[in-house]
Scaffold this active site. Sequence first.
Site, PDB file in Angstrom:
ATOM      1  N   LYS A   1       0.872  -1.190   0.000  1.00  0.00           N
ATOM      2  CA  LYS A   1       0.000   0.000   0.000  1.00  0.00           C
ATOM      3  C   LYS A   1       0.898   1.225   0.000  1.00  0.00           C
ATOM      4  CE  LYS A   1      -2.045   2.809   2.730  1.00  0.00           C
ATOM      5  NZ  LYS A   1      -1.934   4.001   1.843  1.00  0.00           N
TER       6      LYS A   1
ATOM      7  N   GLY B   1       6.143   4.251   8.981  1.00  0.00           N
ATOM      8  CA  GLY B   1       5.289   5.432   9.073  1.00  0.00           C
ATOM      9  C   GLY B   1       5.312   5.979  10.483  1.00  0.00           C
ATOM     10  N   SER B   2       4.277   6.711  10.825  1.00  0.00           N
ATOM     11  CA  SER B   2       4.272   7.415  12.110  1.00  0.00           C
ATOM     12  C   SER B   2       4.017   6.463  13.282  1.00  0.00           C
ATOM     13  CB  SER B   2       3.189   8.493  12.088  1.00  0.00           C
ATOM     14  OG  SER B   2       1.934   7.867  11.938  1.00  0.00           O
ATOM     15  N   THR B   3       4.399   6.900  14.443  1.00  0.00           N
ATOM     16  CA  THR B   3       4.187   6.102  15.657  1.00  0.00           C
ATOM     17  C   THR B   3       2.685   5.923  15.927  1.00  0.00           C
ATOM     18  OG1 THR B   3       6.298   6.758  16.580  1.00  0.00           O
ATOM     19  CG2 THR B   3       4.599   6.107  18.156  1.00  0.00           C
TER      20      THR B   3
ATOM     21  N   VAL C   1       0.198   5.727  13.828  1.00  0.00           N
ATOM     22  CA  VAL C   1      -0.360   4.677  12.956  1.00  0.00           C
ATOM     23  C   VAL C   1       0.257   3.319  13.306  1.00  0.00           C
ATOM     24  CG1 VAL C   1      -0.590   3.895  10.570  1.00  0.00           C
ATOM     25  CG2 VAL C   1      -0.973   6.298  11.123  1.00  0.00           C
ATOM     26  N   GLY C   2       1.535   3.318  13.703  1.00  0.00           N
ATOM     27  CA  GLY C   2       2.173   2.070  14.130  1.00  0.00           C
ATOM     28  C   GLY C   2       1.410   1.425  15.281  1.00  0.00           C
TER      29      GLY C   2
ATOM     30  N   GLU D   1       8.543   0.422  11.705  1.00  0.00           N
ATOM     31  CA  GLU D   1       9.596   1.442  11.554  1.00  0.00           C
ATOM     32  C   GLU D   1       8.890   2.781  11.713  1.00  0.00           C
ATOM     33  OE1 GLU D   1      12.695   0.889  11.310  1.00  0.00           O
ATOM     34  OE2 GLU D   1      12.973  -1.098  10.458  1.00  0.00           O
TER      35      GLU D   1
ATOM     36  N   CYS E   1      12.905  10.058   9.087  1.00  0.00           N
ATOM     37  CA  CYS E   1      12.537   9.473  10.383  1.00  0.00           C
ATOM     38  C   CYS E   1      13.692   9.543  11.368  1.00  0.00           C
ATOM     39  CB  CYS E   1      12.109   8.032  10.188  1.00  0.00           C
ATOM     40  SG  CYS E   1      13.338   7.081   9.305  1.00  0.00           S
TER      41      CYS E   1
ATOM     42  N   GLU F   1       8.174  14.926  17.289  1.00  0.00           N
ATOM     43  CA  GLU F   1       8.653  14.802  15.918  1.00  0.00           C
ATOM     44  C   GLU F   1       7.944  15.843  15.054  1.00  0.00           C
ATOM     45  OE1 GLU F   1       7.465  11.426  13.407  1.00  0.00           O
ATOM     46  OE2 GLU F   1       9.566  11.204  12.843  1.00  0.00           O
TER      47      GLU F   1
END
Length: 503
Positions: free
Chosen positions: A188, A241-243, A245-246, A263, A297, A404
């Site tokens: 995706k 991606g972002s934390t 969304v992680g 990551e 990142c 961030e």
Amino acid sequence: MLLYQELTLPSGQKYSQPLGLFINNEFVPSSNGSVLITENPGTGKVITSVQAADPVKDVDRAVKCARKAFKSWKSVSLIEKREMFFRLAQLVQDNIDLLSQVESLDSGKPVKTNAREDVEAVADTLKYLAGWIDKTGGDAFSPAKGKLCYTLHQPLGVVGCIIPFNFPLSMMSWKWTAIAAGNTTVFKSAHQTPLSILVFAELVARAGFPQGVFNVVSGQGDSVGTALVRHLGVDKIAFTGSTRVGQLIQRNASVNLKPVTLECGGKSPIIVFEDADIDEAVKWAAFGIFYNMGQICSGTSRCFVQRSRYEEFLIKLVAFTKESFPVGAPEDPDSVVGPQITRDQQIKVFSYIKGAISQGCRIILGGPELPNIIADDERHNGGFYVGPTILADAEPHYRVVQEEIFGPVLSVGQFDDYEDAMRISNDSQYGLGASVFTQSIAQAHQFADEVESGMVWINSSNELDYHMPFGGVKMSGHGRELGKYGLLNFTNVKAVYVNYCKL
Ligand code: NAD
């Protein structure tokens, strides 16, 4: 609906942009007819719209094709697989002009000083991964007479790969590790940058990869991304991606306990001791945050300098950054800093800078307004530009030091001694990278040992080598990409016990 569209690049070159979902080596329409609009960050204007996957039907179709392909991909010889990787790497190199221009158009990366390097890195990564294809074996040993034990490193099955906007093609290429390890994939792309991966997909088919090994679904994260993560036919999620969304992904993946590699975000420190080569520290500090518009990142976004060298460092940093990081349109060959990815991101970065001023920072370069753009003309009105910004006198608890920002903003503060530097470095929810400048071997290695991060750079910043594992600790995620550790993340290690003696 359109499956291809002729587009004109800023250079004037015309090309045929695929717009469909890439399933089973062909471009197909979305089954619900929805589209995803993508815009040029350099102008704010719409480029085109691609087919957006139906979260149920199209994601399911892609996963089923990948599942079917998994069986046949297993039977392709390792030599043939390796040749495919090399052919694909060659095709990427042959098409480097087109791929870099499309990457630049969609993401705002300066084409000459940034996007081209990324595409070169894609070819290099594929060649590097080709070398691993026949080296995924396990271990064997005999624990006693008549006994043999061995391990098999087997592919997991179908891997869902979710990639961010900041390095659309190169982050994608890292996840080709899954394919090198014998898995099939559904990618995706980031909702802001769907174009270049579709151009790349055409090359995948041309390189001779069988149908279903590499599939691409475009779409929004909360719909298409969530559907991929929750799909019971997906055996692993590799996410960058972002934390925030992680965290969602880890939760959603629990539906079938599929493993995830995360990551995520970072706030990497760069520590400059008074015995450091200050000129070198200045260059790496600027590179570590202003490259890729600060959308890195592992960007070294918080810098702390020992008191006795602080003012000297600041003066040199401003001079070097002004000279080496001109802001310009993505297509301008002299541009090093292009626009931010979206208007929202530009506004967010400006708001962080304003907040830093009200908390007590001193702006010594840049600021919360549109920067001067080299060779400016009205074509670039509406672009999402932010100039390299340096905020002096930052304290460790300021928001710009803790959160961030993901823009070209470097906060700089001071520290007293080693203990102070280590306390500041580890005072973060993140743990991706850390950089230290010192001439003392002992101090450098003590720092590497004690800092809470997945990666450490001694007397440099943000260097990358494919042999080395990439990833973080704490809220920067878990699992590693690249190197042999990255490969292991895409395999199941099976323990086999053989008994050839009678009881
Ligand atoms: P993001 O988290 O917003 O999006 C990343 C991807 O996840 C996109 O494809 C997006 O569409 C998708 N997504 C969004 N919501 C989802 C959901 N609910 N379920 C599944 N997928 C979903 O990140 P971004 O803005 O594209 O990228 C910037 C972030 O990525 C930064 O935080 C940066 O630090 C991080 N990043 C980390 C690394 C690393 O290796 N650690 C590398 C690059 C970027």
